[in-house]
Write an enzyme that holds these catalytic residues in place. Structure first.
Site, short mmCIF file in Angstrom:
data_model
loop_
_atom_site.label_atom_id
_atom_site.label_comp_id
_atom_site.label_asym_id
_atom_site.label_seq_id
_atom_site.Cartn_x
_atom_site.Cartn_y
_atom_site.Cartn_z
N GLN A 207 0.83 -1.20 0.00
CA GLN A 207 0.00 0.00 0.00
C GLN A 207 0.87 1.25 0.00
OE1 GLN A 207 -3.30 -0.13 -0.37
NE2 GLN A 207 -3.48 2.09 -0.42
N VAL A 236 -6.14 6.92 -3.78
CA VAL A 236 -5.35 5.81 -3.22
C VAL A 236 -5.26 6.03 -1.73
CG1 VAL A 236 -3.16 4.59 -3.22
CG2 VAL A 236 -4.04 5.57 -5.36
N ALA A 237 -5.77 5.08 -0.95
CA ALA A 237 -5.84 5.27 0.49
C ALA A 237 -4.44 5.41 1.08
CB ALA A 237 -6.56 4.09 1.14
N SER A 242 -6.39 1.74 4.28
CA SER A 242 -6.99 1.09 3.10
C SER A 242 -7.78 -0.15 3.51
CB SER A 242 -5.91 0.68 2.10
OG SER A 242 -6.47 -0.10 1.05
N HIS A 244 -8.32 -2.54 1.65
CA HIS A 244 -7.64 -3.71 1.08
C HIS A 244 -6.74 -4.37 2.11
CE1 HIS A 244 -8.88 -3.46 -3.13
NE2 HIS A 244 -8.79 -2.14 -3.03
N ASP A 251 -11.28 -5.27 -5.83
CA ASP A 251 -11.57 -4.45 -7.01
C ASP A 251 -11.92 -5.40 -8.15
OD1 ASP A 251 -10.97 -2.18 -5.59
OD2 ASP A 251 -8.93 -1.99 -6.36
N GLU A 299 -15.84 5.03 -6.77
CA GLU A 299 -15.13 3.87 -7.31
C GLU A 299 -16.14 2.77 -7.62
OE1 GLU A 299 -11.93 2.58 -4.84
OE2 GLU A 299 -10.75 4.40 -5.15
#
Length: 329
Positions: A207, A236-237, A242, A244, A251, A299
């Site tokens: 990340q 973008v975190a 994030s 993720h 995604d 998103e």
């Protein structure tokens, strides 16, 4: 010479014979009269019997038709003896379904429940949300693993840990959401579509790399070193914030359009996911009109696992995760 006694004897015999003949004639006359009397009654009685028989036959149901009706009724309600022993038992029916469910591998398979008998009083509190006409609303458990809030203002807990399951393409997700993710992808493909998971679990290091690449590109476009990280954080975190990194976000793009931009929303895959993802416990995490609340741009490819019940409520209420956890409806 004939004697008088002999003549007398002959006369007596003749007289007896005459009497017998006379008696015979009377008997025959009586018989003829009786025969004529019976003959006069026979035809009317016969006609009456015939009419009665016709009337009885006219009102009696056809035996063959009655037999066919009985046979049809037996055929309509006769169960398959190989799967059910008692056609009148709802409990036996449920047992058969449950036995079938025990061999199912689909995690989204649930056995059917028998319908309540007519006239049975139901508890109003047990009425389903669909029957009541309003979505089921319960207080979300903010401390639950599937509802853990990670955004620009709520970083990932430092002691967060998870168990991963690797996908066929080498990416990984939290093992607890894997069965539902697989079911959702299978269902999407079954409808003739081609979804592709292009991003899933990310480590802290990965990340950081993604975020720095975005910052560098923005600086190259003219952003200052102070403004570039702020702008980068919108798409973008920031590392540690994030979803993720939770392992609960993926995604997904259409194989015919593998670009992470707003054109994704017009693809067949995204249209399907926006309509059905909640059925598998996933939500569109960053909707188009919620950017100020989520801190992330729209998103239409980012889906987050929250579980079946909470996904249904979020979808029904039309809110984002932040609003849902704050009780906004």
């Amino acid at each position: 010479m004939i004697k008088a006694s002999q003549i007398k004897k002959v006369l007596i015999m003749n007289q007896g014979e005459v009497m017998m003949r006379s008696r015979g004639k009377r008997v025959r006359r009586r018989r003829r009269r009786r025969s004529r009397g019976l003959g006069n009654w026979f035809l009317p009685v016969s006609a009456l019997c015939f009419l009665l028989a016709v009337c009885i036959m006219g009102f009696k149901p056809d035996a063959s038709a009655q037999g066919d009706s009985t046979s049809l009724a037996k055929t309509a309600y006769q169960p398959n003896s190989s799967t059910q022993t008692n056609p009148d038992s709802a409990t036996d029916t449920l047992k058969v379904i449950e036995q079938g469910a025990s061999t199912q591998t689909d995690p989204n398979f649930f056995p059917l429940q028998p319908e309540p008998s007519v006239g049975t009083q139901q508890d109003p509190s047990s009425t389903s949300p669909e029957a009541s006409g309003s979505p089921k609303t319960t207080t979300p458990d903010k401390d639950s693993w599937n509802l853990l809030l990670v955004n620009p203002w709520n970083p990932l807990p430092t002691d967060y840990s998870l168990s991963l399951t690797e996908l066929k393409n080498g990416l990984s997700v939290d093992s607890r959401c894997y069965p539902d993710l697989q079911a959702m992808m299978d269902a999407c493909r079954a409808d003739g579509l081609s979804p592709v998971i292009c991003s899933a679990y990310r480590t802290q290091e990965y990340q950081e790399k993604l975020f720095q690449n975005k910052v560098d590109r923005l600086i190259a476009q003219g952003y200052s070193e102070a403004d570039a990280p702020v702008e980068a954080g919108k798409s973008v975190a920031v590392p540690g914030t994030s979803e993720h990194q939770l392992g609960l976000a993926v995604d997904i793009v259409d194989i015919n359009n593998q670009h992470l931009d707003e054109t994704q929303e017009s693809t067949a895959v995204q249209k399907w996911l926006m309509e059905h993802s909640w059925e598998y416990g996933f939500i569109l995490r960053y909707p188009n009109d919620k950017s100020e609340i989520t801190g992330i741009i729209y998103e239409p490819w980012h889906y987050r696992y929250v579980g079946h019940e909470d996904a249904e409520q979020i979808h029904s209420l039309g809110v984002c995760l932040e609003e849902y956890l704050e009780g906004v409806s």
